[in-house]
Enzyme design. Structure first.
Site, PDB file in Angstrom:
ATOM      1  N   ALA A 113       0.853  -1.184   0.000  1.00  0.00           N
ATOM      2  CA  ALA A 113       0.000   0.000   0.000  1.00  0.00           C
ATOM      3  C   ALA A 113       0.888   1.233   0.000  1.00  0.00           C
ATOM      4  O   ALA A 113       2.055   1.159   0.365  1.00  0.00           O
ATOM      5  CB  ALA A 113      -0.879   0.001   1.241  1.00  0.00           C
ATOM      6  N   GLU A 131       4.658  -5.386   7.183  1.00  0.00           N
ATOM      7  CA  GLU A 131       3.883  -4.365   7.904  1.00  0.00           C
ATOM      8  C   GLU A 131       4.369  -4.177   9.342  1.00  0.00           C
ATOM      9  O   GLU A 131       4.386  -3.062   9.864  1.00  0.00           O
ATOM     10  CB  GLU A 131       2.396  -4.752   7.922  1.00  0.00           C
ATOM     11  CG  GLU A 131       1.661  -4.512   6.614  1.00  0.00           C
ATOM     12  CD  GLU A 131       1.788  -5.662   5.641  1.00  0.00           C
ATOM     13  OE1 GLU A 131       1.052  -5.682   4.644  1.00  0.00           O
ATOM     14  OE2 GLU A 131       2.649  -6.534   5.845  1.00  0.00           O
ATOM     15  N   GLY A 164       0.687  -4.989   1.024  1.00  0.00           N
ATOM     16  CA  GLY A 164      -0.525  -4.910   0.201  1.00  0.00           C
ATOM     17  C   GLY A 164      -0.328  -5.483  -1.189  1.00  0.00           C
ATOM     18  O   GLY A 164      -1.283  -5.946  -1.814  1.00  0.00           O
ATOM     19  N   GLU A 220      -0.896  -9.022  -0.659  1.00  0.00           N
ATOM     20  CA  GLU A 220      -2.325  -9.196  -0.347  1.00  0.00           C
ATOM     21  C   GLU A 220      -3.170  -9.117  -1.624  1.00  0.00           C
ATOM     22  O   GLU A 220      -4.150  -9.840  -1.776  1.00  0.00           O
ATOM     23  CB  GLU A 220      -2.758  -8.151   0.687  1.00  0.00           C
ATOM     24  CG  GLU A 220      -2.205  -8.422   2.094  1.00  0.00           C
ATOM     25  CD  GLU A 220      -2.404  -7.268   3.036  1.00  0.00           C
ATOM     26  OE1 GLU A 220      -3.139  -7.433   4.025  1.00  0.00           O
ATOM     27  OE2 GLU A 220      -1.839  -6.179   2.776  1.00  0.00           O
TER      28      GLU A 220
HETATM   29  N1  T1G Z   1       4.582   3.351  -0.235  1.00  0.00           N
HETATM   30  C1  T1G Z   1       5.018   4.559  -0.656  1.00  0.00           C
HETATM   31  N2  T1G Z   1       6.323   4.843  -0.975  1.00  0.00           N
HETATM   32  C2  T1G Z   1       7.185   3.834  -0.863  1.00  0.00           C
HETATM   33  C3  T1G Z   1       6.801   2.538  -0.436  1.00  0.00           C
HETATM   34  C4  T1G Z   1       5.430   2.308  -0.128  1.00  0.00           C
HETATM   35  N3  T1G Z   1       4.968   1.127   0.268  1.00  0.00           N
HETATM   36  N4  T1G Z   1       7.908   1.755  -0.417  1.00  0.00           N
HETATM   37  C5  T1G Z   1       8.934   2.538  -0.834  1.00  0.00           C
HETATM   38  N5  T1G Z   1       8.516   3.767  -1.090  1.00  0.00           N
HETATM   39  C6  T1G Z   1       9.314   4.885  -1.599  1.00  0.00           C
HETATM   40  C7  T1G Z   1      10.440   5.305  -0.656  1.00  0.00           C
HETATM   41  O1  T1G Z   1       9.986   6.200   0.306  1.00  0.00           O
HETATM   42  C8  T1G Z   1      11.427   5.945  -1.627  1.00  0.00           C
HETATM   43  O2  T1G Z   1      10.947   7.215  -1.915  1.00  0.00           O
HETATM   44  C9  T1G Z   1      11.276   5.102  -2.873  1.00  0.00           C
HETATM   45  O3  T1G Z   1       9.992   4.448  -2.763  1.00  0.00           O
HETATM   46  C10 T1G Z   1      12.324   4.045  -3.026  1.00  0.00           C
HETATM   47  O4  T1G Z   1      12.349   3.291  -1.833  1.00  0.00           O
HETATM   48  C11 T1G Z   1      -2.459  -2.800   3.264  1.00  0.00           C
HETATM   49  C12 T1G Z   1      -0.969  -1.301   4.900  1.00  0.00           C
HETATM   50  C13 T1G Z   1      10.488  -1.868  -1.551  1.00  0.00           C
HETATM   51  C14 T1G Z   1      12.407  -2.896  -0.421  1.00  0.00           C
HETATM   52  O5  T1G Z   1       6.738  -1.992   4.178  1.00  0.00           O
HETATM   53  O6  T1G Z   1      10.873  -1.897   2.116  1.00  0.00           O
HETATM   54  O7  T1G Z   1       1.048  -2.619   2.471  1.00  0.00           O
HETATM   55  O8  T1G Z   1      12.805   8.500  -0.997  1.00  0.00           O
HETATM   56  O9  T1G Z   1      14.679   3.961  -1.168  1.00  0.00           O
HETATM   57  O10 T1G Z   1      16.096   0.580  -1.127  1.00  0.00           O
HETATM   58  O11 T1G Z   1      -1.488  -4.438   4.594  1.00  0.00           O
HETATM   59  O12 T1G Z   1      11.284   0.617  -0.173  1.00  0.00           O
HETATM   60  O13 T1G Z   1      12.732   8.009  -3.435  1.00  0.00           O
HETATM   61  O14 T1G Z   1      11.088   9.582  -2.415  1.00  0.00           O
HETATM   62  O15 T1G Z   1      13.432   2.157   0.069  1.00  0.00           O
HETATM   63  O16 T1G Z   1      15.222  -0.128  -3.388  1.00  0.00           O
HETATM   64  C15 T1G Z   1       4.195  -2.554   3.303  1.00  0.00           C
HETATM   65  C16 T1G Z   1       8.349  -0.684   2.185  1.00  0.00           C
HETATM   66  C17 T1G Z   1       3.449  -1.270   3.199  1.00  0.00           C
HETATM   67  C18 T1G Z   1       7.720  -2.022   2.027  1.00  0.00           C
HETATM   68  C19 T1G Z   1      12.719  -0.934  -1.962  1.00  0.00           C
HETATM   69  N6  T1G Z   1       5.374  -2.446   2.482  1.00  0.00           N
HETATM   70  N7  T1G Z   1       9.394  -0.436   1.209  1.00  0.00           N
HETATM   71  O17 T1G Z   1      13.910  -0.572  -1.295  1.00  0.00           O
HETATM   72  O18 T1G Z   1      14.213   1.780  -2.300  1.00  0.00           O
HETATM   73  S1  T1G Z   1       2.109  -1.276   4.318  1.00  0.00           S
HETATM   74  C20 T1G Z   1       6.572  -2.154   2.988  1.00  0.00           C
HETATM   75  C21 T1G Z   1      10.587  -1.057   1.283  1.00  0.00           C
HETATM   76  C22 T1G Z   1       0.915  -2.219   3.564  1.00  0.00           C
HETATM   77  C23 T1G Z   1      -1.208  -3.415   3.711  1.00  0.00           C
HETATM   78  C24 T1G Z   1      -0.292  -2.496   4.413  1.00  0.00           C
HETATM   79  C25 T1G Z   1      11.625  -0.639   0.285  1.00  0.00           C
HETATM   80  C26 T1G Z   1      11.759  -1.600  -0.918  1.00  0.00           C
HETATM   81  P1  T1G Z   1      11.937   8.370  -2.208  1.00  0.00           P
HETATM   82  P2  T1G Z   1      13.738   2.805  -1.196  1.00  0.00           P
HETATM   83  P3  T1G Z   1      14.973   0.394  -2.066  1.00  0.00           P
END
Ligand code: T1G
Length: 706
Positions: A63, A125, A102, A105
């Site tokens: 998400a 999450e 998400g 999911e």
């Molecule tokens: N949403 C919005 N922006 C995101 C994002 C996300 N889920 N994940 C990364 N970004 C942005 C980040 O801020 C950065 O932005 C750019 O993407 C590159 O990221 C419903 C509620 C995927 C392993 O926890 O672990 O789903 O700084 O520098 O090192 O149940 O990003 O360039 O402006 O980290 O290559 C669950 C979170 C969400 C994964 C890539 N998902 N992301 O790593 O790049 S909650 C996560 C990561 C959810 C549901 C629930 C990592 C990555 P900017 P980066 P990277």
């Protein structure tokens, strides 16, 4: 937004491709576009199956976290999923790479799932202090069982495609071309008359006994110390035994609760702070923000001691060629043994497979003569912490390397500016301050001088990205950001509390209960009390400061009680074990040092211990900010959560201060100022922000306009 989700018709297959850079977050616009294409596909009689995938190398990182603080826009996640799950045509997910949160999911709401062999599937999450809120706690147990689901969600760590096939999450793993495999999978479904297979119609094949919950919680106890989200996860997974509509309603309520929790606010703060600190701050010159760093393929490390060898391993792990130079052949031999044993233990712990370890060891080559490093893309100096020695090495490197190459020093105490000016090109010199162990510690302090060029800075950021380190830019001042706060605040109070009557086990336990991975005295013993003493001598000499406070640690160093490496330090370590055993000899030493200083010892409670150690950290942090050594309060939070073991679920010292409220923080700092003396003088920044009932977060936000 055009092209965020594309739709093509390939024979009887409706091909839906998500393209929402940088990480295919399932944002509001993606959800809206998905609903549109699914409706179009269902209206098209030629379409027999729907294939959801992406060409972006990953499926989705979940998400859109940036939307969390806004009311969710229509269509909501579950509306998209219900549409997919109840679709009259078979919906297939083809996962090319990462499918997280998400994103996974969404795939679990599809009727079938394939993935490329290199794909990774996970529910991270919990690392954001929330529970899966798009059906993950209800569909995952139905696919892999409650036990496996609980483990996946509590660990937050992605699993491989192969593991996902074995546990039932995937129907097929593609060795080669995923798109081709997915299209023939769709054709096979039609050929064999296999239609929709809603996950929500399945039941959970295994229950969760109390004992199992307890053992799973125990497995994740260390990572989840001081946390509460795991309790909501268990409640949600237990609800997966109920009919799906009931379970999903319970999950939604628990997910909302987790989203509003302090824990999640703190962890999301750290998530974004880490991503921001790795980029030039708004205060940085604009061109530094735009500088394109040259490619880095080969790195040279000068000094084959523990730090130098650890830095070499970090670069080899990141896929780079490393030249390791030391003018003492014996050091190169010892370093090779250290590198081999480090990889051997990684293989034995299953962290890396043998062939990969061999490949990485091969990438580290000894370079007996300094001349051999001339064609390295960048050089990191990590020799003994001595100004003249380092100046000599840097000026030699300056004459060997082309002027545009970056020369970085790993000093933790010396003036980087002075070192840089020992060369003819001070602009291409800056500090890359690694932390012990360099191959594992996530933090990298980038120490910039007034001379450091924008190119040098951009190369440093690139290095941090390559090494997957949390990078923070620090000014070139006493102890940079982390060590300054540790010495001038946290460790100082820990030492004084021992002199005033608290026991070592009490101080360490109080801070470990607060959430630190390890208490201050145990950290000192791990790093080496001699290292601390040497660093303080250098630092306090650099700032010609009296060293009033570290009487115990320095006395232990004089006595040869250097810590774990000598089996004796603040604690005793029997037969090489890491178990810290209190030692009456040290207790007697502390009593004597206190008596020599006329300190009357007293009962001290845990609350005072935590308050003094944490508030002093915050107070010094505010000074570091005000002096411009750190550009943002959130940078300090990244330093302390990724390099010094400050609990991430409290957001770091500055975020934590905001949760306490700066007026309260100021009132307590003033209390200790009156009680303990000048070194507790409140930081003017705290006084100003408290008076305005403001916060460090607001201070950061007004950054550039200050
Ligand atoms: N949403 C919005 N922006 C995101 C994002 C996300 N889920 N994940 C990364 N970004 C942005 C980040 O801020 C950065 O932005 C750019 O993407 C590159 O990221 C419903 C509620 C995927 C392993 O926890 O672990 O789903 O700084 O520098 O090192 O149940 O990003 O360039 O402006 O980290 O290559 C669950 C979170 C969400 C994964 C890539 N998902 N992301 O790593 O790049 S909650 C996560 C990561 C959810 C549901 C629930 C990592 C990555 P900017 P980066 P990277």
């Amino acid at each position: 937004m055009a092209g965020i989700v594309t739709f093509d018709e390939l024979g009887g297959v409706g091909l839906v491709s998500i393209d929402n850079p940088p990480v295919n977050a399932i944002s509001h616009s993606v959800r809206r576009a998905l609903v549109d294409v699914i409706a179009r596909a269902e209206e098209n009689p030629r379409i027999k199956t729907l294939l959801i995938t992406s060409d972006a190398g990953l499926f989705s990182a979940g998400a859109d976290i940036t939307e969390f603080d806004r009311p969710p826009g229509e269509p909501r996640f579950e509306q998209v999923q219900t549409m997919m799950e109840s679709s009259p045509i078979a919906v297939v997910a083809a996962i090319p790479g990462l499918a997280l949160g998400g994103g996974l999911e969404l795939a679990m709401a599809c009727h079938y799932r394939l993935a490329h062999k290199n794909a990774k599937l996970g529910m991270p999450e919990i690392t954001l202090g929330i529970i899966p809120g798009a059906g993950g706690t209800q569909r995952l147990p139905r696919l892999v069982g409650a036990r496996a689901a609980l483990n996946m969600i509590l660990s937050g760590t992605p699993i491989s495609a192969l593991e996902a096939k074995v546990n039932g999450l995937l129907d097929e793993v593609a060795e080669g071309d995923l798109r081709a495999a997915a299209l023939s999978f769709c054709e096979r479904l039609v050929r064999e008359g296999l239609g929709p297979r809603p996950t929500c119609h399945r039941t959970v094949r295994d229950g969760l006994e109390e004992s199992e919950i307890a053992s799973v919680l125990l497995r994740h106890a260390r990572a989840l110390k001081g946390r509460t989200t795991q309790l909501l996860v268990i409640e949600a997974i237990e609800a997966s035994r109920l009919p799906f509509p009931q379970g999903i309603a319970i999950e939604a309520a628990l997910a909302r609760k987790s989203l509003l929790s302090r824990e999640s606010l703190a962890l999301r703060h750290v998530f974004f702070a880490e991503r921001e600190s790795g980029k030039p701050s708004p205060a940085s010159p604009v061109d530094a923000q735009r500088a394109q760093p040259p490619a880095i393929g080969r790195v040279a490390v000068i000094g084959a001691g523990t730090m130098g060898s650890g830095i070499a391993i970090a670069f080899a792990d990141a896929g780079l060629e490393v030249l390791l130079h030391d003018n003492d052949p014996a050091s190169l031999v010892r370093s090779r043994e250290f590198v081999n044993s480090t990889y051997a233990s990684s293989v034995s712990r299953g962290r890396v497979i043998r062939s990969v370890a061999d490949e990485r060891m091969r990438r580290i080559r000894s370079a007996p003569t300094l001349g051999e490093v001339a064609d390295a893309d960048l050089v990191i100096e990590a020799v003994f912490e001595d100004m003249e020695l380092k100046k000599n090495v840097l000026s030699q490197l300056d004459s060997i390397l082309p002027p545009e190459r970056l020369i970085a020093t790993n000093t933790s105490t010396l003036s980087v500016t002075e070192l840089a000016r020992a060369t003819a090109h001070p602009g291409r010199v800056l500090g890359l301050h690694f932390f012990v162990p360099a191959q594992a510690s996530r933090l990298l302090e980038i120490v910039r001088t007034v001379d450091s060029s924008r190119e040098s800075l951009s190369i440093a950021f690139r290095v941090a990205k390559l090494l997957k380190k949390a990078a923070v830019v620090s000014g070139d001042a006493f102890g940079f950001i982390g060590n300054r706060m540790m010495l001038d605040g946290y460790f100082r109070e820990a030492e004084l509390l021992l002199l005033e009557g608290a026991s070592m086990t009490q101080v360490d336990a109080a801070l470990e209960n607060f959430g630190f991975a390890m208490g201050p005295q145990r950290v000192s013993d791990l790093g080496g009390n001699d290292v601390g003493t040497k660093a303080r001598v250098q630092l306090f000499r650099r700032e010609s400061r009296p060293d009033p406070y570290f009487a115990i640690a320095d006395r232990l160093t004089e006595m040869g009680r250097l810590g774990q490496k000598t089996g004796l330090g603040f604690y005793r370590y029997e037969n090489g074990s890491r178990e810290a055993v209190p030692d009456p000899e040290v207790i007697r030493l502390i009593e004597k040092l206190a008596a020599d200083r006329g300190i009357r010892r007293r009962e001290i409670n845990d609350q005072e211990i935590v308050e003094r150690c944490i508030l002093s950290l915050i107070n010094v942090g505010a000074m570091v900010l005000e002096e411009g050594v750190a550009a943002r309060a959130r940078d300090i939070d990244v330093v302390w959560t990724s390099g010094y073991g400050f609990p991430r679920h409290l957001g770091g010292p500055m975020f934590y201060a905001d949760t306490l409220g700066l007026p309260q923080v100021l009132e307590r700092v003033r209390h200790y100022y009156e009680k303990l003396g000048y070194y507790w003088r409140p930081a003017p920044l705290i006084e100003r922000l408290a008076a305005a009932d403001s916060s460090f977060e607001q201070w950061d936000r007004t950054g550039a306009s200050r």
